[in-house]
Design a protein around this motif. Structure first.
Motif, PDB file in Angstrom:
ATOM      1  N   ASN A 151       7.039  20.649  -2.687  1.00 26.43           N
ATOM      2  CA  ASN A 151       7.384  20.018  -1.413  1.00 26.43           C
ATOM      3  C   ASN A 151       6.417  18.882  -1.098  1.00 26.43           C
ATOM      4  O   ASN A 151       6.820  17.763  -0.759  1.00 26.43           O
ATOM      5  N   LEU A 152       5.113  19.174  -1.205  1.00 29.69           N
ATOM      6  CA  LEU A 152       4.097  18.185  -0.869  1.00 29.69           C
ATOM      7  C   LEU A 152       4.144  16.979  -1.793  1.00 29.69           C
ATOM      8  O   LEU A 152       4.136  15.825  -1.342  1.00 29.69           O
ATOM      9  N   PHE A 153       4.194  17.228  -3.096  1.00 30.19           N
ATOM     10  CA  PHE A 153       4.120  16.132  -4.052  1.00 30.19           C
ATOM     11  C   PHE A 153       5.388  15.279  -4.024  1.00 30.19           C
ATOM     12  O   PHE A 153       5.325  14.050  -4.103  1.00 30.19           O
ATOM     13  N   SER A 154       6.545  15.928  -3.896  1.00 30.91           N
ATOM     14  CA  SER A 154       7.795  15.168  -3.894  1.00 30.91           C
ATOM     15  C   SER A 154       7.901  14.299  -2.644  1.00 30.91           C
ATOM     16  O   SER A 154       8.335  13.146  -2.718  1.00 30.91           O
ATOM     17  N   ASN A 155       7.469  14.840  -1.474  1.00 29.54           N
ATOM     18  CA  ASN A 155       7.570  14.045  -0.256  1.00 29.54           C
ATOM     19  C   ASN A 155       6.549  12.909  -0.262  1.00 29.54           C
ATOM     20  O   ASN A 155       6.832  11.809   0.210  1.00 29.54           O
ATOM     21  N   ALA A 156       5.364  13.171  -0.801  1.00 29.88           N
ATOM     22  CA  ALA A 156       4.373  12.099  -0.924  1.00 29.88           C
ATOM     23  C   ALA A 156       4.925  10.973  -1.791  1.00 29.88           C
ATOM     24  O   ALA A 156       4.791   9.786  -1.461  1.00 29.88           O
ATOM     25  N   ASP A 157       5.565  11.325  -2.895  1.00 30.32           N
ATOM     26  CA  ASP A 157       6.150  10.322  -3.787  1.00 30.32           C
ATOM     27  C   ASP A 157       7.266   9.554  -3.088  1.00 30.32           C
ATOM     28  O   ASP A 157       7.374   8.327  -3.218  1.00 30.32           O
ATOM     29  N   SER A 158       8.114  10.271  -2.331  1.00 36.07           N
ATOM     30  CA  SER A 158       9.203   9.601  -1.600  1.00 36.07           C
ATOM     31  C   SER A 158       8.664   8.594  -0.595  1.00 36.07           C
ATOM     32  O   SER A 158       9.196   7.495  -0.442  1.00 36.07           O
ATOM     33  N   ILE A 159       7.598   8.975   0.104  1.00 39.89           N
ATOM     34  CA  ILE A 159       7.010   8.084   1.104  1.00 39.89           C
ATOM     35  C   ILE A 159       6.373   6.869   0.436  1.00 39.89           C
ATOM     36  O   ILE A 159       6.505   5.733   0.917  1.00 39.89           O
ATOM     37  N   VAL A 160       5.680   7.096  -0.668  1.00 40.72           N
ATOM     38  CA  VAL A 160       5.099   5.983  -1.427  1.00 40.72           C
ATOM     39  C   VAL A 160       6.171   4.974  -1.795  1.00 40.72           C
ATOM     40  O   VAL A 160       6.005   3.755  -1.618  1.00 40.72           O
ATOM     41  N   ARG A 161       7.288   5.463  -2.290  1.00 40.11           N
ATOM     42  CA  ARG A 161       8.372   4.572  -2.732  1.00 40.11           C
ATOM     43  C   ARG A 161       9.051   3.901  -1.546  1.00 40.11           C
ATOM     44  O   ARG A 161       9.372   2.706  -1.599  1.00 40.11           O
ATOM     45  N   GLY A 274      11.434  12.631  10.725  1.00 41.35           N
ATOM     46  CA  GLY A 274      11.027  13.763   9.908  1.00 41.35           C
ATOM     47  C   GLY A 274      10.899  15.042  10.705  1.00 41.35           C
ATOM     48  O   GLY A 274      11.022  15.056  11.931  1.00 41.35           O
ATOM     49  N   GLN A 275      10.669  16.111   9.997  1.00 46.09           N
ATOM     50  CA  GLN A 275      10.410  17.419  10.588  1.00 46.09           C
ATOM     51  C   GLN A 275       9.413  18.152   9.711  1.00 46.09           C
ATOM     52  O   GLN A 275       9.357  17.918   8.488  1.00 46.09           O
ATOM     53  N   THR A 276       8.643  19.036  10.318  1.00 46.36           N
ATOM     54  CA  THR A 276       7.712  19.856   9.548  1.00 46.36           C
ATOM     55  C   THR A 276       8.463  20.631   8.473  1.00 46.36           C
ATOM     56  O   THR A 276       7.969  20.809   7.354  1.00 46.36           O
ATOM     57  N   MET A 282      12.003  12.400   6.404  1.00 47.53           N
ATOM     58  CA  MET A 282      13.305  12.476   5.746  1.00 47.53           C
ATOM     59  C   MET A 282      14.020  11.133   5.688  1.00 47.53           C
ATOM     60  O   MET A 282      14.903  10.942   4.858  1.00 47.53           O
ATOM     61  N   ALA A 283      13.685  10.198   6.580  1.00 49.71           N
ATOM     62  CA  ALA A 283      14.393   8.920   6.628  1.00 49.71           C
ATOM     63  C   ALA A 283      13.430   7.809   6.994  1.00 49.71           C
ATOM     64  O   ALA A 283      12.396   8.037   7.625  1.00 49.71           O
ATOM     65  N   VAL A 284      13.791   6.593   6.604  1.00 45.28           N
ATOM     66  CA  VAL A 284      12.946   5.437   6.902  1.00 45.28           C
ATOM     67  C   VAL A 284      13.816   4.201   7.099  1.00 45.28           C
ATOM     68  O   VAL A 284      14.822   4.018   6.413  1.00 45.28           O
ATOM     69  N   LEU A 285      13.420   3.374   8.072  1.00 44.31           N
ATOM     70  CA  LEU A 285      14.083   2.089   8.325  1.00 44.31           C
ATOM     71  C   LEU A 285      13.030   0.992   8.267  1.00 44.31           C
ATOM     72  O   LEU A 285      12.069   0.996   9.041  1.00 44.31           O
ATOM     73  N   ILE A 294      18.522  -1.601  13.513  1.00 49.51           N
ATOM     74  CA  ILE A 294      17.581  -1.149  14.542  1.00 49.51           C
ATOM     75  C   ILE A 294      18.337  -0.322  15.587  1.00 49.51           C
ATOM     76  O   ILE A 294      19.411  -0.711  16.044  1.00 49.51           O
ATOM     77  N   GLY A 295      17.778   0.793  15.947  1.00 47.74           N
ATOM     78  CA  GLY A 295      18.461   1.789  16.779  1.00 47.74           C
ATOM     79  C   GLY A 295      18.738   3.043  15.983  1.00 47.74           C
ATOM     80  O   GLY A 295      18.960   4.122  16.549  1.00 47.74           O
ATOM     81  N   SER A 296      18.696   2.907  14.647  1.00 48.08           N
ATOM     82  CA  SER A 296      18.838   4.060  13.759  1.00 48.08           C
ATOM     83  C   SER A 296      17.465   4.448  13.231  1.00 48.08           C
ATOM     84  O   SER A 296      16.464   3.779  13.500  1.00 48.08           O
ATOM     85  N   VAL A 297      17.405   5.534  12.460  1.00 41.26           N
ATOM     86  CA  VAL A 297      16.167   5.913  11.772  1.00 41.26           C
ATOM     87  C   VAL A 297      16.265   5.586  10.291  1.00 41.26           C
ATOM     88  O   VAL A 297      15.429   6.013   9.489  1.00 41.26           O
ATOM     89  N   GLY A 298      17.291   4.799   9.931  1.00 36.08           N
ATOM     90  CA  GLY A 298      17.410   4.325   8.565  1.00 36.08           C
ATOM     91  C   GLY A 298      18.113   5.293   7.636  1.00 36.08           C
ATOM     92  O   GLY A 298      18.908   6.133   8.059  1.00 36.08           O
ATOM     93  N   ARG A 299      17.783   5.175   6.358  1.00 36.03           N
ATOM     94  CA  ARG A 299      18.413   5.958   5.309  1.00 36.03           C
ATOM     95  C   ARG A 299      17.473   7.059   4.815  1.00 36.03           C
ATOM     96  O   ARG A 299      16.268   6.995   5.040  1.00 36.03           O
ATOM     97  N   ALA A 300      18.053   8.024   4.125  1.00 34.30           N
ATOM     98  CA  ALA A 300      17.243   9.119   3.577  1.00 34.30           C
ATOM     99  C   ALA A 300      16.202   8.569   2.607  1.00 34.30           C
ATOM    100  O   ALA A 300      16.441   7.587   1.899  1.00 34.30           O
ATOM    101  N   VAL A 301      15.024   9.201   2.591  1.00 33.45           N
ATOM    102  CA  VAL A 301      13.986   8.808   1.642  1.00 33.45           C
ATOM    103  C   VAL A 301      14.479   9.090   0.230  1.00 33.45           C
ATOM    104  O   VAL A 301      15.391   9.896   0.022  1.00 33.45           O
ATOM    105  N   PRO A 302      13.904   8.410  -0.778  1.00 32.56           N
ATOM    106  CA  PRO A 302      14.313   8.673  -2.162  1.00 32.56           C
ATOM    107  C   PRO A 302      14.271  10.152  -2.500  1.00 32.56           C
ATOM    108  O   PRO A 302      13.299  10.845  -2.213  1.00 32.56           O
ATOM    109  N   GLY A 303      15.376  10.638  -3.072  1.00 38.08           N
ATOM    110  CA  GLY A 303      15.488  12.046  -3.424  1.00 38.08           C
ATOM    111  C   GLY A 303      16.154  12.895  -2.362  1.00 38.08           C
ATOM    112  O   GLY A 303      16.461  14.066  -2.607  1.00 38.08           O
ATOM    113  N   GLY A 304      16.381  12.324  -1.176  1.00 38.07           N
ATOM    114  CA  GLY A 304      16.995  13.073  -0.085  1.00 38.07           C
ATOM    115  C   GLY A 304      18.418  12.626   0.212  1.00 38.07           C
ATOM    116  O   GLY A 304      18.857  11.560  -0.235  1.00 38.07           O
ATOM    117  N   LYS A 305      19.123  13.426   0.997  1.00 34.58           N
ATOM    118  CA  LYS A 305      20.512  13.117   1.339  1.00 34.58           C
ATOM    119  C   LYS A 305      20.860  13.762   2.675  1.00 34.58           C
ATOM    120  O   LYS A 305      20.447  14.896   2.955  1.00 34.58           O
TER     121      LYS A 305
END
Length: 447
Positions: A151-161, A274-276, A282-285, A294-305
């Motif tokens: 969980n930690l490593f995959s989310n860190a990688d998603s955020i990096v990307r 995101g959520q704990t 989970m998403a980025v714009l 603008i007004g949305s929270v964007g799309r799912a981070v890489p690897g998410g849906k």
């Protein structure tokens, strides 16, 4: 992917007093904490009261390296809450307990920074749980989110990307490390070989921006409350090194203003969701790349849906979804119970792949026989000023920082739209609203 990983000579952790630990120094710096956990059985539980200090970061990293399970707690927890947590989870080690706390029964002082459990009669911890983050426990029974190394490593990688973090980036701890958003800033930067400045300064204090500039920090993370307070400062005086801003933790009214300001300063402003339960985000714009969203929270981070149920509830799928909840030590004896699927409890819609939030499933109240979204009412009042809305005994209570007359006039319009009598809506003018340590409105305190 794992962390920390950077070239030996590159800075990893910095303190404003001039202390700088390079990646090549980290293992040596972690060794005292690894020695402290060496006496634990194969996999033990460590409760760490996590402030934004260098010792907190090193203890956290050492436990991950040693594959013990670490629970992060707010140093401001009161003695009753700490007692409930110790009783429920029975950690073998308690690290950096607040000085005001008395030594509890069943524990002995190992040194001034560590309590050690005097008897080992606890349930074994499953191989998968690596990190426990508290979602409740300040006023009631403790509950934690169980996260794995994956969980930690995959989310860190998603955020990096998603953010395009490079080894030249340098974040500053503008959020608590016991809060999933603040911790994810540390994780993502160390995963990319970037650096992190550890400071106890509040991001709204005078000294914070001075430390940001003096340490060459490039990245700032904040919740809406942070950015509301910083707007008068940043709109006049932008630190020359600052090039990335991220915002999560609720709705920020001035997203468009920050998006324009960031472009003017040759920087980037990201809105995140995101959520704990999903490790962090989970998403980025990227507001500069997609101003139309603008007004949305964007799309799912890489690897998410994202998917939507018929009710409008948002479902997230991804490798960063927690293993499950735990309310006591015995709940840590099992592994993954979620299979990568999280019902978020949030309502929303998808347009062109971008996620728009509409409030919480549980923030629906029955008033005068009608189902009313408290979040939608709160959003309508937000046009005047910062507002919080709760339901109490069948009445919608509005705590508003705007003038009462203007709020009452808008309230009558809202009641007409909702089809309820104004008698079911009561407005109270307040100077301030209560906020949690994560910078979110504390609705329970208002109730």
């Amino acid at each position: 992917m794992s962390f920390p990983q950077g070239t030996a000579s590159a800075p990893a952790l910095m303190v404003p007093d001039g202390t700088c630990l390079r990646y090549g120094d980290l293992r040596r710096a972690m060794s005292p904490w690894q020695k402290a956990t060496a006496t634990l059985r194969d996999k033990g539980l460590v409760l760490l009261f996590a402030d934004n200090s260098l010792s907190t970061a090193l203890c956290y990293l050492a436990c991950l390296e040693s594959r013990h399970t670490i629970m992060l707690a707010d140093p401001a927890l009161n003695e009753r809450a700490v007692s409930r947590t110790l009783s429920a989870f029975q950690p073998e080690l308690v690290v950096r307990p607040p000085r005001t706390l008395r030594l509890p029964d069943g524990y002995l002082p190992a040194d001034e920074a560590i309590w050690r459990r005097s008897r080992i009669d606890t349930s074994p911890v499953h191989d998968e749980p690596a990190l426990l983050l508290m979602t409740s426990g300040s006023t009631g029974a403790p509950r934690v989110v169980c996260l794995s190394r994956e969980n930690l490593f995959s989310n860190a990688d998603s955020i990096v990307r998603a953010l395009g973090i490079t080894e030249t980036d340098r974040a500053i701890t503008s959020l608590p490390l016991h809060y999933c958003y603040g911790l994810s800033v540390l994780n993502s930067h160390l995963a990319r070989g970037a650096s992190v400045v550890l400071t106890h300064q509040s991001p709204t204090s005078r000294g914070f921006l001075r430390q940001l500039a003096e340490t060459g920090a490039t990245a700032l993370a904040g919740v809406p409350l942070t950015y509301q307070a910083l707007w008068p400062i940043l709109s006049r005086q932008w630190p020359s090194t600052l090039r990335t801003l991220t915002q999560s933790g609720g709705v920020l009214n001035n997203v468009s203003g920050y998006a324009r300001l960031a472009v003017q300063r040759n920087s980037r402003f990201f809105v995140m969701y995101g959520q704990t339960e999903a490790t962090a985000r989970m998403a980025v714009l990227d507001t500069a790349a997609h101003p139309e969203a603008i007004g949305s929270v964007g799309r799912a981070v890489p690897g998410g849906k994202f998917e939507l149920l018929d009710s409008g509830e948002i479902v997230y799928r991804g490798p960063n979804v927690m293993l499950g909840y735990a309310d006591r030590r015995a709940d840590l004896t099992t592994g993954d119970r979620m299979d990568g699927v999280l019902r978020t409890g949030d309502l929303g819609s998808l347009r062109d792949g971008n996620l728009f939030l509409r409030g919480r499933v549980k923030r629906i109240a029955k008033v005068a026989g009608k189902r009313i979204s408290l979040d939608e009412v709160e959003s309508a009042f937000r046009a005047l000023d910062t507002t919080a809305v709760v339901e109490s005994e069948g009445v919608v209570m509005v705590f508003c920082m705007a003038e009462v007359d203007a709020a009452r006039e808008l309230g009558r319009e809202i009641c007409a739209d909702l089809g309820i009598s104004p008698a079911y809506l009561r407005i109270r003018q307040v100077d301030n609203l209560p906020y949690s340590a994560a910078g979110k409105i504390d609705y329970q305190a208002l109730k």
